[in-house]
Design an enzyme around this catalytic site. Sequence first.
Site, short mmCIF file in Angstrom:
data_model
loop_
_atom_site.label_atom_id
_atom_site.label_comp_id
_atom_site.label_asym_id
_atom_site.label_seq_id
_atom_site.Cartn_x
_atom_site.Cartn_y
_atom_site.Cartn_z
N ALA A 204 3.38 58.05 49.47
CA ALA A 204 2.69 56.84 49.12
C ALA A 204 2.95 56.15 48.22
CB ALA A 204 1.82 56.79 49.26
N SER A 237 0.73 61.61 46.96
CA SER A 237 1.04 60.40 45.97
C SER A 237 2.00 60.09 45.51
CB SER A 237 -0.07 59.64 45.46
OG SER A 237 0.05 60.50 43.59
N ASP A 238 3.02 59.40 44.63
CA ASP A 238 3.88 59.16 43.69
C ASP A 238 2.95 59.95 42.85
OD1 ASP A 238 6.56 59.02 42.21
OD2 ASP A 238 6.96 57.32 43.56
N TRP A 239 3.98 60.22 41.30
CA TRP A 239 3.21 60.98 40.45
C TRP A 239 2.70 59.70 39.22
CZ3 TRP A 239 5.20 63.96 44.13
CH2 TRP A 239 5.11 65.42 43.27
#
Length: 257
Positions: A204, A237-239
């Site tokens: 995401a 999630s993206d970081w």
Amino acid sequence: MASKPADHRARASQIVAALTVEQKAAITSGASFWETVAIADAGIAALTLTDGPHGIRKQVQGADALGLNDSVVAVCFPPAVALAAAFDPALAGEVGDALGRACLAEKVGVLLGPGINMKRSALGGRNFEYYAEDPFLAGRMAAAYVRGVQQHGVGTSVKHFAANNQETERFRVSADIDPRPLHEIYLRAFEYVVRSAQPWSVMAAYNKLNGTYATEDHWLLTDTLRRRWGFEGIVVSDWGAVDDRVAAVAAGLDLEM
């Protein structure tokens, strides 16, 4: 005889059912920058995720998002923009095959790629790592790449879902897109890869989509990705992309990194 996906799902369901609420909560967030939480008593090992998509960026120590610290020596394959120029999905599959083997050698469980956002603007800072401005081409190249990697029992993470088509203000910008271009252009490649190759995970994005953060968008992560397209993997999630953890869980985000 090789075990079937249904067998794995049944075993996973048994493991999760035996966990405490605290343990279930723990495995929804990363244990460190690149690793998931391990629960030894339940048979859950830590999983290492590493940046791709054109090579392995596995950091030995001192992990950071920008790659300033040392990484293991790895092959750098031609980026997606060059691969797509060949119009050859088989070639993308060969690259995926080589990357899958490299991941096995370095004990990497999930390679973070491929990136399949559309090239909306020539100023896009990550255009080089996206395949094309054409969703048909991007989808075919990415699906071959995913199959090439995952045949080795290594996962991929198709990114950045969705409409992460610019770097300017990407942590808070809202990509406001009407339904028709959203489905026909910006989501089409993701849909093709999910339906045809079933990546282990989908990442995401940081940005908002029509006013809602991608990590908190129930329509995007659950209604569209899982229910309409039949996605069976995890949404990560993206970081640092999660703004509201409770809203993200409710929307269908499985793992916050």
